[in-house]
Design a protein around this motif. Structure first.
Motif, PDB file in Angstrom:
ATOM      1  N   GLY A  38       3.307  35.142-152.617  1.00 32.79           N
ATOM      2  CA  GLY A  38       4.279  35.448-151.533  1.00 32.79           C
ATOM      3  C   GLY A  38       5.578  35.669-152.373  1.00 32.79           C
ATOM      4  O   GLY A  38       5.731  34.928-153.347  1.00 32.79           O
ATOM      5  N   LYS A  39       6.466  36.380-151.857  1.00 32.50           N
ATOM      6  CA  LYS A  39       7.781  36.624-152.333  1.00 32.50           C
ATOM      7  C   LYS A  39       8.588  35.476-152.537  1.00 32.50           C
ATOM      8  O   LYS A  39       9.010  35.180-153.892  1.00 32.50           O
ATOM      9  CB  LYS A  39       8.594  37.726-151.380  1.00 32.50           C
ATOM     10  CG  LYS A  39       9.988  37.944-152.031  1.00 32.50           C
ATOM     11  CD  LYS A  39      10.705  38.927-151.167  1.00 32.50           C
ATOM     12  CE  LYS A  39      11.951  39.307-151.982  1.00 32.50           C
ATOM     13  NZ  LYS A  39      12.728  40.469-151.255  1.00 32.50           N
ATOM     14  N   GLU A  40       8.464  34.446-151.581  1.00 30.39           N
ATOM     15  CA  GLU A  40       9.388  33.319-151.735  1.00 30.39           C
ATOM     16  C   GLU A  40       8.807  32.493-153.080  1.00 30.39           C
ATOM     17  O   GLU A  40       9.514  31.707-153.566  1.00 30.39           O
ATOM     18  CB  GLU A  40       9.165  32.379-150.539  1.00 30.39           C
ATOM     19  CG  GLU A  40       9.446  32.907-149.023  1.00 30.39           C
ATOM     20  CD  GLU A  40       8.232  33.734-148.661  1.00 30.39           C
ATOM     21  OE1 GLU A  40       7.201  33.070-148.733  1.00 30.39           O
ATOM     22  OE2 GLU A  40       8.252  35.003-148.191  1.00 30.39           O
ATOM     23  N   GLU A  41       7.317  32.251-152.974  1.00 30.18           N
ATOM     24  CA  GLU A  41       6.698  31.489-153.954  1.00 30.18           C
ATOM     25  C   GLU A  41       6.918  32.010-155.397  1.00 30.18           C
ATOM     26  O   GLU A  41       7.168  31.627-156.213  1.00 30.18           O
ATOM     27  CB  GLU A  41       5.335  31.480-153.769  1.00 30.18           C
ATOM     28  CG  GLU A  41       4.699  30.399-154.803  1.00 30.18           C
ATOM     29  CD  GLU A  41       3.125  30.345-154.258  1.00 30.18           C
ATOM     30  OE1 GLU A  41       2.278  29.370-154.942  1.00 30.18           O
ATOM     31  OE2 GLU A  41       2.603  30.815-153.489  1.00 30.18           O
ATOM     32  N   PHE A  42       6.897  33.541-155.268  1.00 31.11           N
ATOM     33  CA  PHE A  42       7.207  34.180-156.639  1.00 31.11           C
ATOM     34  C   PHE A  42       8.573  33.967-157.280  1.00 31.11           C
ATOM     35  O   PHE A  42       8.747  33.735-158.359  1.00 31.11           O
ATOM     36  CB  PHE A  42       6.952  35.590-156.393  1.00 31.11           C
ATOM     37  CG  PHE A  42       7.112  36.580-157.582  1.00 31.11           C
ATOM     38  CD1 PHE A  42       6.054  36.605-158.599  1.00 31.11           C
ATOM     39  CD2 PHE A  42       8.181  37.215-157.894  1.00 31.11           C
ATOM     40  CE1 PHE A  42       6.379  37.396-159.766  1.00 31.11           C
ATOM     41  CE2 PHE A  42       8.385  38.238-158.817  1.00 31.11           C
ATOM     42  CZ  PHE A  42       7.522  38.255-160.010  1.00 31.11           C
ATOM     43  N   GLU A  43       9.512  34.036-156.253  1.00 33.84           N
ATOM     44  CA  GLU A  43      11.049  33.837-156.731  1.00 33.84           C
ATOM     45  C   GLU A  43      11.272  32.519-157.218  1.00 33.84           C
ATOM     46  O   GLU A  43      12.101  32.224-158.029  1.00 33.84           O
ATOM     47  CB  GLU A  43      11.900  34.014-155.564  1.00 33.84           C
ATOM     48  CG  GLU A  43      12.088  35.513-155.169  1.00 33.84           C
ATOM     49  CD  GLU A  43      12.882  36.079-154.062  1.00 33.84           C
ATOM     50  OE1 GLU A  43      13.159  35.109-153.331  1.00 33.84           O
ATOM     51  OE2 GLU A  43      12.822  37.348-153.872  1.00 33.84           O
ATOM     52  N   LYS A  44      10.349  31.159-156.647  1.00 36.85           N
ATOM     53  CA  LYS A  44      10.477  30.029-157.217  1.00 36.85           C
ATOM     54  C   LYS A  44       9.881  29.805-158.689  1.00 36.85           C
ATOM     55  O   LYS A  44      10.383  28.948-159.504  1.00 36.85           O
ATOM     56  CB  LYS A  44       9.724  29.144-156.525  1.00 36.85           C
ATOM     57  CG  LYS A  44      10.377  28.875-155.126  1.00 36.85           C
ATOM     58  CD  LYS A  44       9.637  27.801-154.183  1.00 36.85           C
ATOM     59  CE  LYS A  44      10.146  27.942-152.790  1.00 36.85           C
ATOM     60  NZ  LYS A  44       9.222  27.038-152.023  1.00 36.85           N
ATOM     61  N   LEU A  45       9.340  30.678-159.382  1.00 34.37           N
ATOM     62  CA  LEU A  45       8.737  30.594-160.662  1.00 34.37           C
ATOM     63  C   LEU A  45       9.877  31.014-161.540  1.00 34.37           C
ATOM     64  O   LEU A  45      10.683  31.573-161.583  1.00 34.37           O
ATOM     65  CB  LEU A  45       7.553  31.595-160.751  1.00 34.37           C
ATOM     66  CG  LEU A  45       6.604  31.459-159.959  1.00 34.37           C
ATOM     67  CD1 LEU A  45       5.472  32.624-160.100  1.00 34.37           C
ATOM     68  CD2 LEU A  45       5.758  30.136-160.199  1.00 34.37           C
ATOM     69  N   SER A  46       9.582  30.525-162.761  1.00 34.04           N
ATOM     70  CA  SER A  46      10.396  30.821-163.962  1.00 34.04           C
ATOM     71  C   SER A  46      10.230  32.055-164.382  1.00 34.04           C
ATOM     72  O   SER A  46       9.399  32.727-164.138  1.00 34.04           O
ATOM     73  CB  SER A  46      10.058  29.826-165.169  1.00 34.04           C
ATOM     74  OG  SER A  46       8.979  29.688-165.654  1.00 34.04           O
ATOM     75  N   LEU A  47      11.287  32.558-165.027  1.00 34.98           N
ATOM     76  CA  LEU A  47      11.007  34.040-165.714  1.00 34.98           C
ATOM     77  C   LEU A  47       9.730  34.251-166.501  1.00 34.98           C
ATOM     78  O   LEU A  47       9.067  35.605-166.059  1.00 34.98           O
ATOM     79  CB  LEU A  47      12.416  34.602-166.443  1.00 34.98           C
ATOM     80  CG  LEU A  47      12.290  36.039-167.011  1.00 34.98           C
ATOM     81  CD1 LEU A  47      12.393  37.018-165.631  1.00 34.98           C
ATOM     82  CD2 LEU A  47      13.531  36.322-167.885  1.00 34.98           C
ATOM     83  N   PRO A  48       9.423  33.595-167.470  1.00 32.57           N
ATOM     84  CA  PRO A  48       8.068  34.033-168.113  1.00 32.57           C
ATOM     85  C   PRO A  48       6.926  33.730-167.042  1.00 32.57           C
ATOM     86  O   PRO A  48       6.119  34.669-167.260  1.00 32.57           O
ATOM     87  CB  PRO A  48       7.846  32.741-169.010  1.00 32.57           C
ATOM     88  CG  PRO A  48       9.388  32.335-169.268  1.00 32.57           C
ATOM     89  CD  PRO A  48      10.027  32.298-167.976  1.00 32.57           C
ATOM     90  N   GLU A  49       6.841  32.854-166.027  1.00 25.58           N
ATOM     91  CA  GLU A  49       5.809  32.725-165.207  1.00 25.58           C
ATOM     92  C   GLU A  49       5.882  34.107-164.300  1.00 25.58           C
ATOM     93  O   GLU A  49       4.692  34.615-163.961  1.00 25.58           O
ATOM     94  CB  GLU A  49       5.818  31.626-164.231  1.00 25.58           C
ATOM     95  CG  GLU A  49       5.708  30.349-164.949  1.00 25.58           C
ATOM     96  CD  GLU A  49       5.963  29.049-164.331  1.00 25.58           C
ATOM     97  OE1 GLU A  49       6.909  28.910-163.658  1.00 25.58           O
ATOM     98  OE2 GLU A  49       5.202  28.094-164.347  1.00 25.58           O
ATOM     99  N   ARG A  50       6.936  34.388-163.964  1.00 25.86           N
ATOM    100  CA  ARG A  50       6.992  35.818-163.046  1.00 25.86           C
ATOM    101  C   ARG A  50       6.464  36.881-163.748  1.00 25.86           C
ATOM    102  O   ARG A  50       5.646  37.605-163.250  1.00 25.86           O
ATOM    103  CB  ARG A  50       8.676  36.019-162.417  1.00 25.86           C
ATOM    104  CG  ARG A  50       8.886  35.194-161.400  1.00 25.86           C
ATOM    105  CD  ARG A  50      10.278  35.445-160.944  1.00 25.86           C
ATOM    106  NE  ARG A  50      11.190  34.896-161.609  1.00 25.86           N
ATOM    107  CZ  ARG A  50      12.381  35.354-161.776  1.00 25.86           C
ATOM    108  NH1 ARG A  50      12.979  36.024-160.938  1.00 25.86           N
ATOM    109  NH2 ARG A  50      13.284  34.295-162.186  1.00 25.86           N
ATOM    110  N   TYR A  51       6.689  36.924-165.153  1.00 24.94           N
ATOM    111  CA  TYR A  51       6.131  37.945-166.017  1.00 24.94           C
ATOM    112  C   TYR A  51       4.766  38.203-165.961  1.00 24.94           C
ATOM    113  O   TYR A  51       4.205  39.112-165.939  1.00 24.94           O
ATOM    114  CB  TYR A  51       6.999  37.959-167.273  1.00 24.94           C
ATOM    115  CG  TYR A  51       6.419  39.046-168.356  1.00 24.94           C
ATOM    116  CD1 TYR A  51       6.684  40.242-168.454  1.00 24.94           C
ATOM    117  CD2 TYR A  51       5.379  38.496-169.116  1.00 24.94           C
ATOM    118  CE1 TYR A  51       6.101  41.311-169.122  1.00 24.94           C
ATOM    119  CE2 TYR A  51       4.667  39.672-170.060  1.00 24.94           C
ATOM    120  CZ  TYR A  51       5.332  41.019-170.019  1.00 24.94           C
ATOM    121  OH  TYR A  51       4.698  41.586-170.906  1.00 24.94           O
ATOM    122  N   ILE A  52       4.283  36.903-166.210  1.00 28.96           N
ATOM    123  CA  ILE A  52       2.785  36.879-166.331  1.00 28.96           C
ATOM    124  C   ILE A  52       2.068  37.032-164.936  1.00 28.96           C
ATOM    125  O   ILE A  52       1.101  37.771-164.876  1.00 28.96           O
ATOM    126  CB  ILE A  52       2.282  35.461-167.082  1.00 28.96           C
ATOM    127  CG1 ILE A  52       2.763  35.198-168.402  1.00 28.96           C
ATOM    128  CG2 ILE A  52       0.729  35.136-166.921  1.00 28.96           C
ATOM    129  CD1 ILE A  52       2.461  33.948-169.002  1.00 28.96           C
TER     130      ILE A  52
END
Length: 85
Positions: A38-52
């Motif tokens: 989900g968008k909310e959960e995705f935005e809570k991730l750090s930048l490297p995690e979002r990339y992966i």
């Protein structure tokens, strides 16, 4: 090839020996992936995690399409590139 199979084995072994070590059945259920994040959960991730996660979503969509179109070689190559690079 053998090196790729070895890399797959090591990825699975790392997850089962480290990340899942001591996890009970209830915790295992919470770790399952049922769909896109989900968008909310995705935005809570750090930048490297979002990339992966972003790369994984793209990979799953592309590989699924290849498999549905019986392009198994192309699907395998994409998984290979994702894990190897």
């Amino acid at each position: 090839n053998r090196n790729f199979a070895n890399k797959l084995w090591n990825c699975c072994k790392f997850v089962t020996d480290n990340a899942l070590k001591g996890a009970d059945e209830e915790e295992m259920k919470t770790l399952g992936v049922n769909g896109p994040i989900g968008k909310e959960e995705f935005e809570k991730l750090s930048l490297p995690e979002r990339y992966i996660v972003s790369k994984c979503h793209s990979l799953v969509a592309s590989v699924t399409s290849d498999i549905e179109n019986y392009q198994l070689g192309a699907a395998g190559s994409k998984v290979y590139e994702f894990l190897w690079d």
